[in-house]
Design an enzyme around this catalytic site. Structure first.
Site, PDB file in Angstrom:
ATOM      1  CB  ALA A 163      50.494  42.954  31.176  1.00  0.00           C
ATOM      2  CE1 TYR A 164      51.361  50.525  34.530  1.00  0.00           C
ATOM      3  CE2 TYR A 164      49.054  50.881  35.087  1.00  0.00           C
ATOM      4  CZ  TYR A 164      50.382  51.265  35.164  1.00  0.00           C
ATOM      5  OH  TYR A 164      50.727  52.375  35.896  1.00  0.00           O
ATOM      6  CB  SER A 165      44.984  45.761  35.227  1.00  0.00           C
ATOM      7  OG  SER A 165      44.549  46.839  34.427  1.00  0.00           O
ATOM      8  CB  SER A 167      52.012  44.476  36.943  1.00  0.00           C
ATOM      9  OG  SER A 167      51.643  45.780  36.524  1.00  0.00           O
ATOM     10  CE  LYS A 168      52.058  50.128  38.230  1.00  0.00           C
ATOM     11  NZ  LYS A 168      53.267  50.600  38.938  1.00  0.00           N
TER      12      LYS A 168
END
Length: 257
Positions: A163-165, A167-168
């Site tokens: 998710a973090y990857s 989103s960025k």
């Protein structure tokens, strides 16, 4: 005042201003002469940051379109203009393989990190385009700077951080799209892709995870908050006038493209 950059007469909004990275960026902008307004949804963190920095603040949930629009309208009405926007707000989310993740958590990360960046940019850039321009380098008109805090994970991806990857990575693509849309409006839009920094987010991970992340950074250390803040300071200054759409690494050698 920071003698290397003169941001006197500029006003900046820093989202995620209650966190360590937000505070570091706000401090650098303030020390260069800018008037700074912190946005965050955390009232206690905001109170601490404001007491520490002596800057303006606004409690804003950046995932709510109506609240963001109202906050942007109020900020422009109060300050007259916003010259610098730093989209720094973000959350880490679960550290799990994709098949073990909670869909609601995945969605929450995208909502804050990507959708929130979109909402704030939409509200601020739309108004920034109407500002009277200043003469930049070579006399070219300059209305403002937008700096998005992405991550090296948005370029490379990272196991157990889907998710973090994602989103960025979205923030990087959004940066390039917005830069193309505003290239003739005198608005410079860039992004920074740092490796892990010593922030509250880093404290959420296990010692094993920390060691794994460090093993991927050739310099063998996390980036300092001040190192990120110094990069943002240049990107938010009149010295950055032709790098719109640029993605700037602070990876300690980790970046491969």
């Amino acid at each position: 005042m920071d003698a290397r950059y003169d941001l006197a007469g500029r006003t900046a909004i820093v989202t995620g201003g209650a966190g360590g990275l937000g505070r570091g960026i706000a401090r650098a902008l303030r020390d260069a002469g800018a008037a700074v307004e912190l946005w965050d949804a955390d009232p206690d963190g905001l109170a601490e940051a404001v007491a520490e920095l002596g800057v303006a603040w606004r409690r804003v949930d950046i995932t709510e379109p109506g609240l963001v629009e109202a906050a942007a309208a109020a900020a422009f009405a109060e300050h007259g203009r916003i010259d610098i926007l730093v989209n720094n707000a973000g959350i880490l989310g679960e550290v799990k393989p994709i098949w073990e993740t909670d869909p609601r958590n995945f969605e929450a990360v995208l909502r804050v990190n990507l959708f929130g960046t979109y909402l704030v940019s939409r509200a601020v850039i739309g108004r920034m385009r109407e500002l009277r321009s200043r003469a930049g380098i070579g006399g070219h008109p300059l209305r403002g700077h937008v700096v998005n805090i992405a991550s090296i994970q948005g370029k490379e991806g990272m196991a157990r951080a889907g998710a973090y990857s994602a989103s960025k990575a979205g923030v990087i693509a959004l940066t390039k799209s917005m830069a193309k849309e505003t290239a003739r409006d005198g608005i410079v839009v860039t992004a920074v892709t740092p490796a892990a920094a010593e922030t509250a987010m880093a404290k959420q991970i296990t010692a094993e995870r920390r060691a794994y992340i460090l093993s991927r950074i050739p310099m063998g250390r996390f980036v300092e908050i001040e190192e990120v803040a110094r990069m943002v300071l240049w990107l938010a200054s009149g010295e950055c006038s032709f790098s719109t759409g640029g993605i700037f690494d602070l990876s300690g050698g980790r970046a491969t493209y």
